[in-house]
Design a protein around this motif. Structure first.
Motif, PDB file in Angstrom:
ATOM      1  N   TRP A 220       0.909  -1.518  -0.075  1.00 25.13           N
ATOM      2  CA  TRP A 220      -0.510   0.056   0.026  1.00 25.13           C
ATOM      3  C   TRP A 220       0.461   1.051  -0.243  1.00 25.13           C
ATOM      4  N   SER A 221       0.454   2.400  -0.329  1.00 27.00           N
ATOM      5  CA  SER A 221       1.231   3.711  -0.154  1.00 27.00           C
ATOM      6  C   SER A 221       1.835   4.170   0.852  1.00 27.00           C
ATOM      7  N   ALA A 222       2.692   4.982   0.688  1.00 25.32           N
ATOM      8  CA  ALA A 222       3.032   4.945   2.037  1.00 25.32           C
ATOM      9  C   ALA A 222       3.025   5.921   3.062  1.00 25.32           C
ATOM     10  N   ASP A 223       1.555   6.813   2.802  1.00 26.19           N
ATOM     11  CA  ASP A 223       0.929   7.115   3.684  1.00 26.19           C
ATOM     12  C   ASP A 223      -0.282   5.894   4.079  1.00 26.19           C
ATOM     13  N   GLY A 224      -0.456   4.409   3.787  1.00 22.44           N
ATOM     14  CA  GLY A 224      -1.080   3.550   4.189  1.00 22.44           C
ATOM     15  C   GLY A 224      -2.359   3.790   3.902  1.00 22.44           C
ATOM     16  N   LYS A 225      -3.137   4.901   2.780  1.00 26.29           N
ATOM     17  CA  LYS A 225      -4.418   5.200   2.513  1.00 26.29           C
ATOM     18  C   LYS A 225      -4.490   4.067   1.413  1.00 26.29           C
ATOM     19  N   THR A 226      -3.998   4.152  -0.079  1.00 23.83           N
ATOM     20  CA  THR A 226      -4.366   3.311  -0.840  1.00 23.83           C
ATOM     21  C   THR A 226      -3.560   2.135  -1.430  1.00 23.83           C
ATOM     22  N   CYS A 227      -4.529   0.965  -1.989  1.00 28.27           N
ATOM     23  CA  CYS A 227      -3.361  -0.426  -1.976  1.00 28.27           C
ATOM     24  C   CYS A 227      -2.864  -0.186  -3.473  1.00 28.27           C
ATOM     25  N   THR A 228      -1.697  -0.447  -3.360  1.00 33.02           N
ATOM     26  CA  THR A 228      -0.932  -0.472  -4.068  1.00 33.02           C
ATOM     27  C   THR A 228      -0.937  -2.094  -4.726  1.00 33.02           C
ATOM     28  N   PHE A 229      -1.629  -2.678  -4.340  1.00 31.39           N
ATOM     29  CA  PHE A 229      -1.087  -4.033  -4.545  1.00 31.39           C
ATOM     30  C   PHE A 229      -1.296  -4.605  -6.487  1.00 31.39           C
ATOM     31  N   ASN A 230      -2.269  -3.660  -7.181  1.00 29.72           N
ATOM     32  CA  ASN A 230      -2.917  -3.798  -8.038  1.00 29.72           C
ATOM     33  C   ASN A 230      -1.598  -2.918  -9.318  1.00 29.72           C
ATOM     34  N   SER A 231      -0.399  -2.053  -8.684  1.00 30.90           N
ATOM     35  CA  SER A 231       0.106  -1.102  -9.179  1.00 30.90           C
ATOM     36  C   SER A 231       0.696  -2.454 -10.704  1.00 30.90           C
ATOM     37  N   THR A 381      -1.970  -0.342  10.375  1.00 25.57           N
ATOM     38  CA  THR A 381      -2.989  -0.353  12.121  1.00 25.57           C
ATOM     39  C   THR A 381      -4.120  -1.184  11.324  1.00 25.57           C
ATOM     40  N   GLY A 382      -4.624  -2.012  12.343  1.00 20.37           N
ATOM     41  CA  GLY A 382      -4.910  -3.479  11.715  1.00 20.37           C
ATOM     42  C   GLY A 382      -4.767  -4.302  11.331  1.00 20.37           C
ATOM     43  N   GLN A 383      -3.243  -4.411  11.309  1.00 19.80           N
ATOM     44  CA  GLN A 383      -2.538  -5.294  11.004  1.00 19.80           C
ATOM     45  C   GLN A 383      -3.290  -6.885  10.267  1.00 19.80           C
ATOM     46  N   GLU A 384      -3.370  -8.161  11.907  1.00 18.43           N
ATOM     47  CA  GLU A 384      -3.846  -9.165  11.548  1.00 18.43           C
ATOM     48  C   GLU A 384      -4.664  -8.800  10.511  1.00 18.43           C
ATOM     49  N   GLU A 385      -6.230  -8.126  10.582  1.00 20.57           N
ATOM     50  CA  GLU A 385      -6.685  -8.338  10.176  1.00 20.57           C
ATOM     51  C   GLU A 385      -6.719  -8.414   8.564  1.00 20.57           C
ATOM     52  N   LEU A 386      -5.652  -6.965   8.827  1.00 24.63           N
ATOM     53  CA  LEU A 386      -5.421  -6.644   7.239  1.00 24.63           C
ATOM     54  C   LEU A 386      -4.238  -8.057   6.256  1.00 24.63           C
ATOM     55  N   LEU A 387      -3.530  -8.601   7.270  1.00 19.86           N
ATOM     56  CA  LEU A 387      -2.440  -9.864   6.755  1.00 19.86           C
ATOM     57  C   LEU A 387      -3.644 -10.882   5.890  1.00 19.86           C
ATOM     58  N   GLN A 388      -4.921 -10.822   7.188  1.00 17.63           N
ATOM     59  CA  GLN A 388      -6.053 -11.679   6.962  1.00 17.63           C
ATOM     60  C   GLN A 388      -6.332 -12.006   5.689  1.00 17.63           C
ATOM     61  N   THR A 389      -6.889 -10.909   5.806  1.00 18.45           N
ATOM     62  CA  THR A 389      -7.731 -10.169   4.500  1.00 18.45           C
ATOM     63  C   THR A 389      -7.039 -10.661   3.167  1.00 18.45           C
ATOM     64  N   LYS A 414     -10.680  -5.370  -1.945  1.00 13.35           N
ATOM     65  CA  LYS A 414     -11.309  -6.347  -0.828  1.00 13.35           C
ATOM     66  C   LYS A 414      -9.718  -5.744   0.281  1.00 13.35           C
ATOM     67  N   ILE A 415      -9.205  -5.163  -0.363  1.00 16.35           N
ATOM     68  CA  ILE A 415      -8.313  -4.273   1.425  1.00 16.35           C
ATOM     69  C   ILE A 415      -8.866  -2.294   1.014  1.00 16.35           C
ATOM     70  N   GLN A 416      -8.920  -2.165   0.575  1.00 15.63           N
ATOM     71  CA  GLN A 416      -9.328  -0.512   0.101  1.00 15.63           C
ATOM     72  C   GLN A 416      -9.898  -0.318   0.988  1.00 15.63           C
ATOM     73  N   PRO A 417     -11.401  -0.665   1.151  1.00 15.91           N
ATOM     74  CA  PRO A 417     -11.875  -0.314   2.535  1.00 15.91           C
ATOM     75  C   PRO A 417     -11.346  -0.159   3.344  1.00 15.91           C
ATOM     76  N   MET A 418     -10.705  -1.245   3.906  1.00 19.92           N
ATOM     77  CA  MET A 418     -10.056  -1.133   5.510  1.00 19.92           C
ATOM     78  C   MET A 418      -9.006  -0.162   5.345  1.00 19.92           C
ATOM     79  N   LEU A 419      -8.387   0.497   4.156  1.00 18.30           N
ATOM     80  CA  LEU A 419      -7.419   1.320   3.970  1.00 18.30           C
ATOM     81  C   LEU A 419      -7.685   2.188   4.498  1.00 18.30           C
ATOM     82  N   GLY A 420      -8.882   2.516   3.485  1.00 18.93           N
ATOM     83  CA  GLY A 420      -9.654   4.234   3.540  1.00 18.93           C
ATOM     84  C   GLY A 420      -9.962   4.548   4.753  1.00 18.93           C
ATOM     85  N   ALA A 421     -10.295   3.627   6.085  1.00 17.69           N
ATOM     86  CA  ALA A 421     -11.265   4.180   6.676  1.00 17.69           C
ATOM     87  C   ALA A 421      -9.958   4.926   8.021  1.00 17.69           C
TER      88      ALA A 421
END
Lengths: 421, 272, 313
Positions: A220-231, A381-389, A414-421
């Protein structure tokens, strides 16, 4: 009459047995000498011996401390046990914290600030404390900062007619393309090619950052707000890895455990602190930096920290002990097992003393330069849940013919909503 | 026909026996041989040092004793509690009986992961964490003993109704009837309860890890997790040696006791 | 805890003195209550009280790490109803439990019947089938994880027979199958022993008589064996159903709920939410759901018993 007596005897006996054997008692928390408790996930004898030595020394000058207990909790149940103890109102005074839990612990405010108390805090290398900081304050001491390197089995490579990786490093040809091609050549001859021991179950995906780092990709981006898995970088890196596993067979597929230390694989991406397991290796081996990717050189480090629980009744005393535990002298002692985060200790010379299996050159290249330019594995933050997802969303990738781009798009969905929150 | 039966039994046996066999033989293999593929039926080199290491790394004898005495106390306690409650629920009529039985049965339905935090809070308040009390008191009185009470009730309910009549004619009171007449008849059911309870306590995993922090108080399943190398990886041969020592004595006891146990059960018939 | 001699005697004496009040029935009431007191008190303190607390937690937003504990009412329940994972978790739970119970009971009964034949050496086989019950879970799962690998022991055997085995723990269906089978083999011995005991309690004369009447093996099994051991079937099925919803460690070690979420059963999901993700209140909400499901299933079995269990009032 008699039978009743027997029953009563059984009851009495149970009570006796319990009081005789279970009399651990609770540490007195009030005025008298205090007991400090540190949860650790190691149960290894040499580790505990060293920890107890440091504790004994501290007690000499601190009569108010009755005992410092190191509580070994197995890694699989570490988080569960720690959570239960905290929820149950009995938090340890100090705790080792796994890298993956770091963001949750730091962000939640469960830890006490320690920066002011630390011995020579300025000596700490900024790139390694970042994970443990919030708003300029430090919440845990990263006692173990271990870069990833590439262990190679030079015997296997030679048998397969391959070059010596150390030479390739020198000539600047040590790239992922080359490393995978060499691994595939070894794999063709029967042994396994390249293994990533921490990823052998294809679950703990953050370890893949040791590869995609070479493509300049990130989760994800450095500020943790955007998923970059599909970059594009990530798609390219993952396509490369997927091809290496399922087409070139350079990497053993999911559901296969291969032991590098037993001489069954040509290369292993692992932390340098594992070099000790090669003490009795019956084959020639070397440690080289991670290969270059299209984006050039890079390094990845794995960490573990130790912090003071804010809700511990002895938080102040515990912080004082932490400062002692991690001071210059003790950090040097700990360095024999855990690469230290201190600039002054990060010299090939000091490290060589505690890592007799590694040459100074290896330490310089992999450890010192690695820590300097290293990035930590993806955390949020919310690492464990993100890892799992992410793990769940990545599973479809680990079969032949998977559509890499589509799977990675799926991860982001899947994870963009979790990052944005 | 007989031959076919034997063949069937032998084939069915394999998945039951192989893991145990692997555990026992791997405990005397050197580390490098354990993961070898294909697995060898016998070690190529016999290395018993793992058995010595078990005792060097952990206070294993003490831990063995802990597990043994906890399981023994829990088994005895559960048998007493369950026999009393089972008998009352089955053969004594008192107001509120059915409601109270349902209340008790609730314990059967709750996984330990659900209640571990409230229970931990409770024992912490009482200052009883890092003692064996939670591992003894909860199994005897709490959820785990409910299964035992249930088994005992189902057994007592199957006894003939004339039992109490006969006992009264002999001049026995309620407790006398229970202790002198019903309990001896219930020996097979008590046997089942004993086995279930002992194994449950013997294999308890999450609770000791959560409650206990001093190695000298550890129980066996918890001790097994402590045999790791410098890097947190399991020392497989040592772990398996400890696991072997944990399983084999119990297996021997079972072999010795099973005839009496199973035939005893059959003799009276455990009616559900 | 235990009724003491003195107490019983006191009851008897009092009863003698005040006969009008202490009728036999009243005395029975007292004895009944005394007998169940230890179990009842234990249930209240160690089961009901924690359960009430869990219910209370389920109405909180409780982040254990942050120490936040806020009343949110039914919010967690609304979240659960809207949880996108819930459907797949419930499906996995259903498949796992149904598969486990069916396989466990069938295999246990089959083994018990085989061992009940008059054969030499049944003691040996009985011990062998029972032995996994005694092996520590840690060792047991290590072995099976090893056996179920793509190039593990199972596929080695299949390969020798010319079958190309699947990658057991990586396919959704095969992972579920593996977890079920590993769990059944570990614990089927307990049910087998109970069935065996029940079978040996069936009078041989009944079979003889039925044979005379020309009943075949299947008829004898259905008409004699099943009714006579039906109380044991009830007991084992309740234990197994309840137990199936509590299987945690094996899933944690073998699949960690994967691949995807295919083996994430309710208890594992609860564990993830409460202990891994630190959503303790939400974990408690899932606990409540799990409890209701187990309770409903058990109640159903208990109700149905009158229909088919022989010898049950």
């Amino acid at each position: 009459m008699r039978p009743l007596g027997k029953l009563a005897a059984v009851a009495a006996l149970s009570v006796l047995a319990v009081s005789a054997c279970g009399g651990g008692g609770t540490p007195a928390q009030s005025a008298g000498p205090k007991t400090l408790r540190m949860t650790v996930w190691t149960a290894s004898e040499p580790h505990l011996t060293l920890l107890n030595e440091i504790a004994a020394e501290y007690k000499k000058t601190h009569p108010e401390v009755a005992e410092i207990k190191f509580e070994s909790i197995p890694a699989e149940t570490y988080t569960t046990t720690l959570t239960t103890q905290i929820a149950g109102g009995n938090p340890p005074d100090l705790a080792w914290i796994l890298e993956g839990s770091a963001p949750d612990f730091v962000a939640s405010g469960a830890l006490a600030p320690i920066k002011a108390k630390l011995d020579n805090a300025a000596d700490l290398i900024p790139s390694v404390t970042k994970l443990w900081e919030k708003d300029g304050e430090l919440y845990a001491y990263p006692f173990s900062t271990s870069p990833f390197g590439m262990f190679v089995n030079t015997d296997l490579l030679e048998d397969a007619g391959q070059d010596d990786p150390a030479d390739l490093v020198k000539s600047g040809e040590w790239t992922w393309e080359k490393a995978m091609a060499m691994s595939a050549a070894v794999a063709k001859k029967g042994k396994a090619g390249l293994v990533i021991p921490d990823f052998d179950d294809y679950k703990n995906w953050t370890n893949l950052s040791t590869i995609w780092g070479g493509w300049g990709a990130s989760a994800w981006s450095a500020d943790g707000k955007t998923c970059t898995f599909n970059s594009p970088e990530m798609v390219e890196a993952m396509t490369f890895f997927h091809k290496s596993v399922f087409t070139d067979k350079a990497v053993p597929g999911p559901g296969t455990t291969v032991d590098f230390t037993a001489g069954d694989a040509a290369m292993a991406v692992s932390q340098i602190s594992r070099a000790g397991t090669l003490k009795e290796a019956g084959f020639g081996w070397d440690l080289v930096p991670l290969p270059k990717g299209p984006k050039g050189e890079y390094a990845v480090i794995g960490q573990a920290g130790v912090g003071v629980l804010k809700r511990s009744p002895n938080a102040e005393l515990a912080t004082d002990f932490l400062a002692f535990f991690t001071n210059q002298a003790n950090s040097a002692k700990l360095a024999q097992f855990f690469p230290p985060p201190r600039q002054s200790l990060l010299t090939a010379e000091t490290l060589a003393k505690s890592n007799p299996l590694l040459k100074q050159e290896q330490l310089q290249q992999v450890v010192i330069e690695g820590i300097g330019k290293g990035v930590v594995k993806p955390t949020h933050t919310g690492q464990e849940e993100l890892l799992q997802t992410v793990r769940t969303a990545l599973d479809p990738l680990w079969k032949p013919g998977a559509d890499v781009k589509a799977v990675l798009d799926g991860v982001c969905a899947k994870i963009q909503p979790m990052l944005g929150a | 026909m007989k031959l076919a039966l034997y063949a069937l039994l032998c084939v069915l046996c394999v998945p039951f026996v192989f893991p145990t066999w692997w555990m026992v033989t791997s405990s005397v293999k050197p580390m490098s041989e354990i993961l070898a593929f294909p697995p060898k039926l016998l070690p190529q080199t016999w290395d018993f040092s793992s058995y010595r290491q078990v005792f060097e790394i952990q206070p294993f004898a003490q831990q063995y004793f802990n597990s043994l005495y906890i399981a023994a106390v829990v088994t005895a306690g559960t048998m007493a509690v369950a026999a009393l409650a089972g008998y009352a629920f089955a053969r004594i009529r008192f107001p509120g009986q059915n409601v109270l039985f349902v209340v008790v049965l609730t314990g059967l339905l709750i996984p330990s992961e659900v209640t571990i935090v409230p229970l931990f809070q409770m024992f912490h308040t009482l200052g009883l964490t890092n003692t064996h009390w939670p591992l003894i008191v909860v199994p005897i009185l709490g959820a785990p003993s409910v299964l035992a009470t249930f088994i005992m009730r189902q057994f007592f309910i199957s006894l003939p109704g004339e039992l109490e009549e006969a006992a009264r004619v002999d001049g026995l009171g309620r407790f006398g009837t229970f202790y002198r007449v019903a309990l001896p008849l219930a020996r097979p059911a008590l046997g089942a309860v004993a086995i279930f309870t002992f194994l449950h306590s013997w294999n308890l995993y999450l609770e000791p890890i959560v409650y206990l922090s001093s190695p000298e108080l550890f129980t066996l399943p918890q001790a097994l997790t402590q045999f790791v190398d410098l890097y947190g990886g399991p020392m497989w041969n040592v772990q398996l040696a400890a696991a072997t020592m944990t399983a084999l004595p119990i297996l021997v006891v079972f072999v010795l006791a099973q005839r009496q146990f199973i035939e005893g059960l059959a003799h009276t018939g455990l009616k559900g | 805890m235990v009724v003491t001699e003195a107490e019983t005697r006191a009851v008897a004496e009092r009863a003698a003195a005040r006969r009008p009040f202490w009728t036999i029935r009243r005395r029975d009431y007292l004895v009944g209550y005394l007998f169940i007191t230890p179990q009842l008190a234990g249930s209240v303190v160690f089961v009901l009280l924690p359960l009430v607390l869990v219910g209370w937690y389920s109405m909180q937003e409780w982040n254990v790490l942050a120490g936040t504990f806020e009343f949110t009412g039914a919010e967690n329940y609304a979240k659960l109803a809207a949880d996108a994972n819930l459907r797949s978790v419930l499906a996995a739970t259903g498949i796992f439990s149904a598969g486990l119970v069916a396989l466990n009971l069938t295999l246990a009964l089959l083994l018990a019947i085989l061992l009940n034949q008059r054969l030499r050496g049944t003691t040996l086989f009985r011990t062998l089938f029972f032995s996994p019950v005694l092996v520590s879970l840690v060792a047991w799962t290590i072995v099976w994880k090893f056996l179920l690998q793509a190039e593990g022991g199972i596929n080695g055997v299949l390969g020798a027979a010319g079958i190309d085995g699947p990658n057991w723990l990586r396919g959704e269906a095969t992972a579920m199958l593996s977890v079920i089978v590993v769990q059944v083999i570990k614990n089927v011995g307990l049910n087998m022993v109970l069935f065996l005991a029940a079978l040996q309690g069936v009078p041989a004369q009944l079979y003889e008589a039925a044979k005379m009447d020309g009943a075949g093996a299947w008829t004898r099994f259905r008409r004699i064996t099943v009714p006579l051991i039906s109380p044991t079937i009830l007991l084992t099925s309740i234990i197994t159903v309840v137990g199936s919803l509590q299987v945690f460690a094996q899933i944690a070690v073998l699949t960690q709920g994967g691949p995807g979420t295919s083996t994430t059963v309710l208890i594992y999901y609860l564990y993830q939410q409460a202990f891994q993700f630190h959503h303790f209140g939400y974990g408690a909400t899932i606990s409540v759901l799990l409890f209701l499901i187990v309770a409903a299933l058990t109640l159903l079995q208990w109700r149905l018993r009158r229909k088919w269990v022989f010898n049950e009032a």
